[in-house]
Design a protein around this motif. Structure first.
Motif, PDB file in Angstrom:
ATOM      1  N   ASP A 117      55.323  -4.581  17.536  1.00  0.00           N
ATOM      2  CA  ASP A 117      55.936  -3.913  18.679  1.00  0.00           C
ATOM      3  C   ASP A 117      55.776  -2.400  18.507  1.00  0.00           C
ATOM      4  N   GLN A 120      58.847  -0.213  17.422  1.00  0.00           N
ATOM      5  CA  GLN A 120      59.450  -0.296  16.089  1.00  0.00           C
ATOM      6  C   GLN A 120      59.105   0.951  15.292  1.00  0.00           C
ATOM      7  N   THR A 124      59.735  -0.667   9.674  1.00  0.00           N
ATOM      8  CA  THR A 124      59.872  -2.042  10.174  1.00  0.00           C
ATOM      9  C   THR A 124      58.502  -2.695  10.310  1.00  0.00           C
TER      10      THR A 124
END
Length: 135
Positions: A117, A120, A124
């Motif tokens: 994503d 993020q 992460t």
């Protein structure tokens, strides 16, 4: 005959072999994530070796990013096979155009593909990459 490299391995322990990855894209997020992974290799249980970056802009072809060569999308499945790549990393929103027949060939190699994503943070994303390397 006992070799010095064996001595070092015996003293410091055997280290896990690096996981070979390919990044799809060379935008800021791919650049930042790959740099973060390389910087963390010294402490990582599963160090990352970037085999290649994939970009569809012809002027980027055969340039270097973090010591890895940028290739065109048509070369990705051959790179996976030739180098024993274990993971392909892409970040949502990357606009690299990869033809369906190339994706089909990639899937046949059984390489893991993760899509991260774009919203993020790098830490992460990095953890997601390490988790994908373990599985």
């Amino acid at each position: 005959m006992f070799q010095p490299t064996q001595l070092l391995r015996n003293i410091f322990g055997h280290r896990t072999t690096s996981k070979k990855v390919i990044f799809i894209g060379i935008d800021y997020l791919c650049f930042s994530l790959s740099k973060s992974l390389l910087d963390n290799n010294r402490h990582a249980k599963h160090p990352i070796e970037i085999t290649a970056f994939i970009d569809d802009e012809p002027w980027n072809n055969r340039t270097q990013v973090h010591g890895a060569t940028v290739f065109s999308p048509s070369e990705i499945s051959a790179l996976v096979r030739k180098h024993g790549v274990t993971l392909i990393i892409q970040i949502q929103g990357e606009s690299i155009s990869i033809a369906d027949n190339i994706w089909e060939d990639i899937v046949k190699t059984k390489v893991k593909i993760i899509t991260l994503d774009a919203h993020q943070d790098i830490a992460t994303m990095q953890n997601s990459v390490y988790q994908a390397c373990i599985k």
